[in-house]
Scaffold this motif. Structure first.
Motif, short mmCIF file in Angstrom:
data_model
loop_
_atom_site.label_atom_id
_atom_site.label_comp_id
_atom_site.label_asym_id
_atom_site.label_seq_id
_atom_site.Cartn_x
_atom_site.Cartn_y
_atom_site.Cartn_z
N GLU A 91 1.22 -1.06 -0.06
CA GLU A 91 0.20 -0.06 0.27
C GLU A 91 1.00 1.18 0.67
O GLU A 91 1.48 1.15 0.62
CB GLU A 91 -0.83 -0.03 0.97
N THR A 92 0.35 1.97 -0.27
CA THR A 92 0.58 3.18 -0.62
C THR A 92 0.33 5.05 0.12
O THR A 92 -1.32 4.79 0.51
CB THR A 92 1.52 4.01 -2.15
N SER A 93 0.92 6.07 0.55
CA SER A 93 0.18 6.96 1.25
C SER A 93 -0.79 7.41 -0.16
O SER A 93 -0.24 7.39 -1.44
CB SER A 93 1.44 8.11 1.31
N PRO A 94 -1.84 8.79 0.21
CA PRO A 94 -2.10 9.22 -1.33
C PRO A 94 -1.51 9.70 -2.18
O PRO A 94 -2.02 9.63 -3.28
CB PRO A 94 -3.45 10.10 -0.77
N LEU A 95 -0.23 10.27 -1.98
CA LEU A 95 0.35 10.61 -3.35
C LEU A 95 1.87 9.62 -3.92
O LEU A 95 3.02 10.23 -4.11
CB LEU A 95 1.50 12.21 -2.15
N GLY A 96 1.34 8.52 -3.12
CA GLY A 96 2.13 7.69 -4.15
C GLY A 96 4.16 7.08 -2.42
O GLY A 96 4.69 6.26 -4.26
N ILE A 97 3.29 7.20 -1.74
CA ILE A 97 4.84 6.74 -1.15
C ILE A 97 4.52 5.30 -0.52
O ILE A 97 2.92 5.09 -0.41
CB ILE A 97 5.23 7.69 -0.42
N THR A 98 5.26 4.08 -0.79
CA THR A 98 4.79 2.92 -0.23
C THR A 98 4.99 3.88 1.59
O THR A 98 5.74 4.09 2.40
CB THR A 98 6.44 2.13 -0.31
N LEU A 99 3.65 2.19 2.13
CA LEU A 99 3.60 3.29 3.55
C LEU A 99 4.68 2.18 4.14
O LEU A 99 4.63 2.97 5.43
CB LEU A 99 1.67 2.37 3.87
N GLY A 100 5.72 1.59 4.14
CA GLY A 100 6.78 1.48 5.07
C GLY A 100 6.10 0.82 5.91
O GLY A 100 6.74 -0.01 6.32
N CYS A 101 5.40 1.15 7.08
CA CYS A 101 5.01 0.55 8.01
C CYS A 101 3.97 -0.83 8.01
O CYS A 101 4.26 -1.03 8.88
CB CYS A 101 4.76 1.90 8.51
N ALA A 102 3.16 -0.46 7.02
CA ALA A 102 2.42 -1.54 6.90
C ALA A 102 1.81 -1.62 5.29
O ALA A 102 2.46 -1.24 5.00
CB ALA A 102 0.95 -1.35 7.68
N GLY A 103 1.00 -2.80 5.05
CA GLY A 103 1.14 -2.87 3.98
C GLY A 103 1.27 -3.97 2.56
O GLY A 103 0.61 -4.02 1.99
N LEU A 104 2.09 -4.08 3.46
CA LEU A 104 2.41 -5.24 2.58
C LEU A 104 2.13 -6.71 2.65
O LEU A 104 1.69 -7.58 3.58
CB LEU A 104 4.16 -5.87 2.94
N LYS A 105 1.68 -7.25 1.19
CA LYS A 105 1.46 -8.38 1.32
C LYS A 105 1.95 -9.04 0.54
O LYS A 105 2.25 -9.77 -0.83
CB LYS A 105 -0.19 -8.24 0.63
N ILE A 106 2.72 -10.21 1.74
CA ILE A 106 3.19 -11.50 0.77
C ILE A 106 3.05 -13.14 1.92
O ILE A 106 2.52 -12.88 2.91
CB ILE A 106 4.73 -11.47 1.52
N SER A 107 3.40 -14.37 1.67
CA SER A 107 2.64 -15.21 1.65
C SER A 107 3.57 -16.31 3.25
O SER A 107 4.81 -15.29 3.60
CB SER A 107 2.87 -16.18 1.46
N THR A 108 3.47 -16.84 4.01
CA THR A 108 4.22 -17.44 4.82
C THR A 108 5.10 -18.42 4.08
O THR A 108 6.43 -17.99 5.02
CB THR A 108 3.23 -18.02 5.48
N GLU A 109 5.51 -19.08 3.55
CA GLU A 109 6.43 -19.31 2.91
C GLU A 109 7.26 -17.80 2.70
O GLU A 109 8.36 -17.95 2.73
CB GLU A 109 6.09 -19.94 1.92
N GLU A 110 6.43 -17.10 2.30
CA GLU A 110 7.60 -16.04 1.38
C GLU A 110 8.76 -15.56 2.62
O GLU A 110 9.43 -14.74 2.57
CB GLU A 110 6.72 -14.84 0.48
N LEU A 111 7.56 -14.93 3.41
CA LEU A 111 8.24 -14.59 5.02
C LEU A 111 8.87 -14.63 5.51
O LEU A 111 10.06 -14.93 5.87
CB LEU A 111 7.04 -14.37 5.89
#
Length: 303
Positions: A183-203
């Protein structure tokens, strides 16, 4: 492959802990896995912060940033009438180190999840910089997703691309994590603090990279010294059990010489250097210490 997880699964079932998926690696090999449901990509919440930390380490290695870089060197907004830009309580004076250790000096940190949901200001950098500090930076740990968002904004300003784009060829693609959603901010900055989606295997792959001090298939993806610094205790924190053992650069220290990335509702990437092991967990459970207790009591004795 699930024998080593039998006690853990029995315990979380008995305690009605809503763990969804587990991956366990020892000595670089997937040795156990368990899924309540399919291991699909899930929101990692604040596990995302630890990925942002990797972008910082790379940017420092490339000479784009230092731990002493101040927000005001790259990010500017109209000064507020109640404080001067050179005031020690102006966010311009915050260093990257302050943000990484979550010691920015806000009593109520800006850009909390509930605030982001209704914030009318679309320029979140401007909004953060408009909030005065309540105390000098560096004195006290106060958990702040806003600090991590500003890290992401600072990296973007320094390297010329978003944290997601920056990490794609340097981290995600070498780990085999394709087409990342973040996820990003309204101006397109990667949220950084949250918002990433990956699987457990990828984690789990990310955890193995950390365990190997940044190397992957013979390639140094992230500097080893950065992994060591980021995972070390950089500031005291107050909390209970596994939330009271110190905080690094976007990582938590744990019992048993371990450290972890973690996210709300029971997302964990636990690194156990003394056991050469990684445990990745995805959950929908707020009793997060209970999940860690199950790891310590049911899995750790078998390593």
């Amino acid at each position: 492959m699930t024998n080593i997880l039998t006690g853990f699964v029995n315990r979380i079932t008995a305690e009605q802990l809503q763990v969804l998926s587990v991956r366990m690696l020892t000595q670089g090999t997937l040795c156990a896995k368990w899924d309540l449901t399919a291991d699909v990509r899930r929101l990692q919440h604040s596990v995302s912060k630890s990925f942002t930390s990797m972008a910082v380490g790379l940017a420092i290695e490339e000479g784009k940033l230092t731990l002493d870089t101040r927000l005001g060197e790259f990010l500017r907004a109209p000064s507020s009438p109640y404080m001067e830009n050179d005031s020690p309580l102006h966010p311009y004076q915050l260093t990257l180190r302050d943000l990484l250790r979550m010691s920015s000096g806000h009593d109520v940190p800006p850009l909390r999840a509930e605030e982001r949901a209704y914030l009318t200001e679309k320029d979140w950098v401007k909004y953060y910089l408009s909030q005065p500090l309540d105390r000098p930076a560096g004195e006290q740990f106060t958990y702040s997703s806003g600090d991590t968002f500003m890290i992401s904004a600072l990296v973007q300003a320094a390297v010329g691309e978003s944290v997601q784009s920056y990490l794609t060829p340097r981290l995600f693609e070498p780990l085999g994590i394709q087409d990342v959603s973040w996820e990003t901010s309204p101006l397109g900055i990667t949220l950084g603090c949250a918002g990433l989606k990956i699987s457990t295997e990828e984690l789990g792959r990310f955890g193995q990279l950390l365990l190997q001090n940044g190397t992957w298939e013979g390639q140094q993806l992230v500097p080893a010294h950065w992994i060591q610094q980021a995972s070390a205790k950089q500031i005291e924190n107050k909390g209970s059990v596994d939330w009271s053992l110190g905080y690094g650069y976007q990582f938590w220290r744990c019992l048993h010489g371990a450290y972890r990335a973690d996210g709300a509702h029971g997302q964990f990437c636990i690194i156990l250097p003394d056991y050469e092991a990684v445990i990745a967990i995805n959950s929908e459970e707020d009793r997060m210490q209970d999940i860690l207790d199950a790891v310590w009591r049911e899995i750790l004795p078998l390593l």
